[in-house]
Design a protein around this motif. Structure first.
Motif, PDB file in Angstrom:
ATOM      1  N   ILE A 119       1.118  -1.246  -0.109  1.00  0.00           N
ATOM      2  CA  ILE A 119      -0.119   0.398  -0.045  1.00  0.00           C
ATOM      3  C   ILE A 119       1.407   1.413  -0.318  1.00  0.00           C
ATOM      4  O   ILE A 119       0.431   2.387  -0.560  1.00  0.00           O
ATOM      5  N   THR A 120       1.648   1.256   1.049  1.00  0.00           N
ATOM      6  CA  THR A 120       3.006   2.347   1.300  1.00  0.00           C
ATOM      7  C   THR A 120       3.620   2.957  -0.215  1.00  0.00           C
ATOM      8  O   THR A 120       3.560   3.809  -0.900  1.00  0.00           O
ATOM      9  N   VAL A 121       3.684   1.864  -0.802  1.00  0.00           N
ATOM     10  CA  VAL A 121       4.727   1.540  -2.769  1.00  0.00           C
ATOM     11  C   VAL A 121       4.501   2.636  -3.733  1.00  0.00           C
ATOM     12  O   VAL A 121       4.374   3.174  -4.326  1.00  0.00           O
ATOM     13  N   GLY A 122       3.023   1.983  -3.371  1.00  0.00           N
ATOM     14  CA  GLY A 122       1.615   2.277  -4.289  1.00  0.00           C
ATOM     15  C   GLY A 122       1.484   3.848  -3.938  1.00  0.00           C
ATOM     16  O   GLY A 122       1.696   4.673  -5.375  1.00  0.00           O
ATOM     17  N   LEU A 123       1.102   4.093  -2.836  1.00  0.00           N
ATOM     18  CA  LEU A 123       0.767   5.605  -2.477  1.00  0.00           C
ATOM     19  C   LEU A 123       2.358   6.260  -3.237  1.00  0.00           C
ATOM     20  O   LEU A 123       1.945   7.773  -2.860  1.00  0.00           O
ATOM     21  N   PHE A 124       3.719   6.450  -3.093  1.00  0.00           N
ATOM     22  CA  PHE A 124       4.101   6.922  -2.863  1.00  0.00           C
ATOM     23  C   PHE A 124       4.591   7.529  -3.814  1.00  0.00           C
ATOM     24  O   PHE A 124       5.014   8.301  -4.726  1.00  0.00           O
ATOM     25  N   PHE A 125       3.825   6.436  -5.368  1.00  0.00           N
ATOM     26  CA  PHE A 125       4.468   6.671  -6.685  1.00  0.00           C
ATOM     27  C   PHE A 125       2.912   7.344  -7.448  1.00  0.00           C
ATOM     28  O   PHE A 125       3.173   8.474  -8.703  1.00  0.00           O
ATOM     29  N   LEU A 126       2.057   7.340  -6.442  1.00  0.00           N
ATOM     30  CA  LEU A 126       0.620   7.923  -6.564  1.00  0.00           C
ATOM     31  C   LEU A 126       1.112   9.367  -5.818  1.00  0.00           C
ATOM     32  O   LEU A 126       1.177  10.137  -6.891  1.00  0.00           O
ATOM     33  N   PHE A 127       1.422   9.636  -4.387  1.00  0.00           N
ATOM     34  CA  PHE A 127       1.573  10.957  -4.322  1.00  0.00           C
ATOM     35  C   PHE A 127       3.271  12.011  -4.603  1.00  0.00           C
ATOM     36  O   PHE A 127       2.890  12.732  -4.741  1.00  0.00           O
ATOM     37  N   THR A 128       3.766  10.707  -4.680  1.00  0.00           N
ATOM     38  CA  THR A 128       5.362  11.736  -4.967  1.00  0.00           C
ATOM     39  C   THR A 128       5.133  12.732  -6.198  1.00  0.00           C
ATOM     40  O   THR A 128       5.205  13.731  -6.234  1.00  0.00           O
ATOM     41  N   PRO A 129       4.722  12.322  -6.815  1.00  0.00           N
ATOM     42  CA  PRO A 129       4.295  13.105  -8.265  1.00  0.00           C
ATOM     43  C   PRO A 129       3.938  14.125  -7.930  1.00  0.00           C
ATOM     44  O   PRO A 129       4.328  15.856  -8.699  1.00  0.00           O
ATOM     45  N   MET A 130       2.689  14.183  -6.929  1.00  0.00           N
ATOM     46  CA  MET A 130       1.169  15.448  -7.233  1.00  0.00           C
ATOM     47  C   MET A 130       2.517  16.472  -5.608  1.00  0.00           C
ATOM     48  O   MET A 130       1.921  17.268  -6.127  1.00  0.00           O
ATOM     49  N   PHE A 131       3.143  15.778  -4.758  1.00  0.00           N
ATOM     50  CA  PHE A 131       3.004  16.715  -3.892  1.00  0.00           C
ATOM     51  C   PHE A 131       4.958  16.485  -3.047  1.00  0.00           C
ATOM     52  O   PHE A 131       4.804  17.110  -2.714  1.00  0.00           O
ATOM     53  N   GLY A 132       5.282  16.068  -4.006  1.00  0.00           N
ATOM     54  CA  GLY A 132       6.000  15.840  -3.403  1.00  0.00           C
ATOM     55  C   GLY A 132       6.333  15.340  -2.183  1.00  0.00           C
ATOM     56  O   GLY A 132       6.750  14.022  -2.026  1.00  0.00           O
ATOM     57  N   LEU A 133       7.474  15.674  -1.330  1.00  0.00           N
ATOM     58  CA  LEU A 133       7.917  15.041   0.116  1.00  0.00           C
ATOM     59  C   LEU A 133       6.854  15.490   0.810  1.00  0.00           C
ATOM     60  O   LEU A 133       6.778  14.220   1.290  1.00  0.00           O
ATOM     61  N   ASN A 134       5.591  16.733   0.826  1.00  0.00           N
ATOM     62  CA  ASN A 134       4.143  16.141   1.779  1.00  0.00           C
ATOM     63  C   ASN A 134       4.178  14.460   0.635  1.00  0.00           C
ATOM     64  O   ASN A 134       2.709  14.472   2.358  1.00  0.00           O
ATOM     65  N   GLY A 135       3.643  14.391  -0.411  1.00  0.00           N
ATOM     66  CA  GLY A 135       3.289  13.621  -0.855  1.00  0.00           C
ATOM     67  C   GLY A 135       4.179  12.005   0.117  1.00  0.00           C
ATOM     68  O   GLY A 135       3.126  11.159   0.178  1.00  0.00           O
ATOM     69  N   ILE A 136       5.689  12.111  -0.184  1.00  0.00           N
ATOM     70  CA  ILE A 136       6.315  11.029   0.818  1.00  0.00           C
ATOM     71  C   ILE A 136       5.593  10.976   2.177  1.00  0.00           C
ATOM     72  O   ILE A 136       5.245   9.348   2.372  1.00  0.00           O
ATOM     73  N   ALA A 137       5.815  11.911   2.601  1.00  0.00           N
ATOM     74  CA  ALA A 137       5.325  11.696   4.421  1.00  0.00           C
ATOM     75  C   ALA A 137       3.660  10.897   4.139  1.00  0.00           C
ATOM     76  O   ALA A 137       3.752  10.200   5.079  1.00  0.00           O
ATOM     77  N   LEU A 138       2.672  12.009   3.227  1.00  0.00           N
ATOM     78  CA  LEU A 138       1.392  11.170   4.088  1.00  0.00           C
ATOM     79  C   LEU A 138       1.432   9.562   3.235  1.00  0.00           C
ATOM     80  O   LEU A 138       0.186   8.833   3.887  1.00  0.00           O
TER      81      LEU A 138
END
Length: 457
Positions: A379-398
């Motif tokens: 789940i986390t890795v999937g969200l990394f690839f989803l959120f990082t391009p969208m939110f940058g560092l905040n996406g990784i933290a989320l």
């Protein structure tokens, strides 16, 4: 009077005392690590801080990947199979020699690919640092496990404390000399780690009085070591991937500046689970081999009390932390303050879930923790690839926060199914307050009107 009470509480080798010793060591380690982070950030700037973090990353990452569960297996087998300690120790240490050589060659070969976006001098330093640091980190992990399994928690805490202490001293010398070089700082970290390894081996010399060359490895000991190690290795490998995949994503998708910002806010957020990490580190070797009811009761109480206390602490401290981040590291680091808030909450949830996981490991059922890690990591890795391009560092933290919540929920559900534990009972038990007050009265931390109650921890 208060000083005498505190000294009484800190003395001894029981569970509560050991947790307090380790908590104190954790706080000191966090303080030293923060000071190192401040100095390196001031010395190298945001981009230089990111490059220095990149140099250090792969040694730590690979040490976690190729540990093969042997440190945890050493603790488990030393507690369960008395009289075979020497053979367990020999099997663990001798196995790490060829592993270090093979992985070192792989790291040297592929480092230009792994750090393809970084300058050539950074890649070359990362090569040497990884090849030389990897065997020392593997040795440190086994030394720490040996110290835990033989109740030498002074050595265990010393290893963890002296490495950042000597690193800080070395960095301070470089700073005073005006040597603002990430390459010199990497050399300092290598030398200080070697010194701590030598010190810890000397302190544990009685446990290491083994006929290393009489025969290579006892087959029974090796079978037990690698048998349990193979069962926990999956959990630990996924734990390493879970804790390090965020840096891999930054190394791959973002810049050295982003890595510099993230390394600061991530390290600062880890301050909030010092007590929880102390409990996780102490509770498994202390409970391994006990009966199920005792393990479940102790783990549950430790989880509830730590989560409650750290939640009370984390809310005001998050805002203090943001102020300190701008004051100590520089205003340019404040752009990562939202990531700091998210990582602080993730830290508390993640620490609590690891305390609960100790019950499965102590009862010889690490497979359930492995399943939890697989689901949470996916789940986390999937969200990394989803959120990082969208939110940058905040996406990784989320993404990390979502993964921590998933791990917590899965662990509680697994305890309900496997051990028939009430979910409500795992989350709240009014007897915890009586237990805490009873322990404080017993140790004369607070005044008692009569005989102090409580359950021995």
């Amino acid at each position: 009077m208060a000083q005498l009470a505190i000294r009484k509480l800190m003395r001894g080798n029981g569970l509560i005392q050991t947790i307090m010793h380790t908590s104190a060591a954790n706080i000191m380690v966090m303080a030293l690590t923060t000071l190192i982070s401040i100095m390196t950030a001031r010395m190298f700037g945001v981009v230089g801080k990111g490059e220095f973090t990149a140099i250090q990353f792969y040694a730590t990452f690979l040490a976690g990947v190729v540990g093969f569960g042997l440190p945890t297996s050493l603790i488990y087998n030393m507690k369960r199979s008395k009289g075979m300690g020497a053979e367990f120790i020999k099997a663990g240490f001798l196995f790490q020699i060829p592993v270090s050589i093979v992985v070192g060659i792989i790291a040297w070969t592929f480092m230009p690919v792994w750090l393809g976006n970084y300058p050539e001098d950074v890649i070359q330093t990362a090569r040497w640092y990884t090849v030389l640091m990897l065997p020392m980190l593997l040795a440190v992990n086994l030394i720490a496990a040996l110290a835990q399994s033989t109740d030498h928690f002074n050595v265990y805490n010393g290893v963890r404390l002296f490495v950042p202490l000597f690193n800080l001293a070395g960095i301070a010398v470089l700073f005073a000399a005006g040597v603002l070089s990430i390459h010199a700082a990497a050399a300092v970290f290598l030398i200080t780690t070697l010194l701590v390894v030598v010190w810890s081996l000397y302190r544990l010399r009685n446990e290491l009085k083994i006929d290393w060359f009489r025969r290579v490895v006892d087959r029974t000991a090796a079978k037990l070591m690698f048998g349990y190690g193979s069962r926990v290795f999956g959990v630990e490998l996924l734990g390493t991937l879970y804790s390090q995949f965020d840096k891999i994503i930054i190394l791959s998708l973002l810049s050295a500046r982003d890595l510099g910002l993230y390394s600061v806010v991530y390290a600062l957020s880890r301050v909030f689970n010092t007590v929880q990490m102390a409990i996780s580190n102490v509770i498994f070797p202390k409970l391994a081999g006990l009966d199920k009811d005792k393990i479940i009761a102790t783990v549950g109480r430790a989880f509830r009390l730590s989560l409650m206390l750290m939640t009370i602490v984390v809310i005001p401290c998050m805002f203090i932390g943001r102020f300190l981040m701008g004051l100590l590291f520089g205003k340019e680091f404040l752009e990562a303050s939202t990531a700091f808030y998210l990582l602080s909450i993730e830290c508390i949830l993640g620490g609590g879930s690891w305390i609960l996981a100790a019950s499965f490991n102590a009862l010889g059922r690490p497979g359930l923790v492995l399943l939890r890690q697989i689901i949470a990591l996916a789940i986390t890795v999937g969200l990394f690839f989803l959120f990082t391009p969208m939110f940058g560092l905040n996406g990784i933290a989320l993404a990390l926060l979502a993964g921590a919540l998933v791990r917590m929920l899965i662990t509680i559900a697994a305890m309900r199914v496997s051990f028939r534990v009430s979910i409500r009972g795992m989350l709240f038990d009014k007897g915890d307050f009586r237990f805490l007050i009873g322990r404080l009265k017993e140790k004369n931390i607070i005044k008692s009107r009569g005989k102090a109650g409580g359950v021995d921890g």
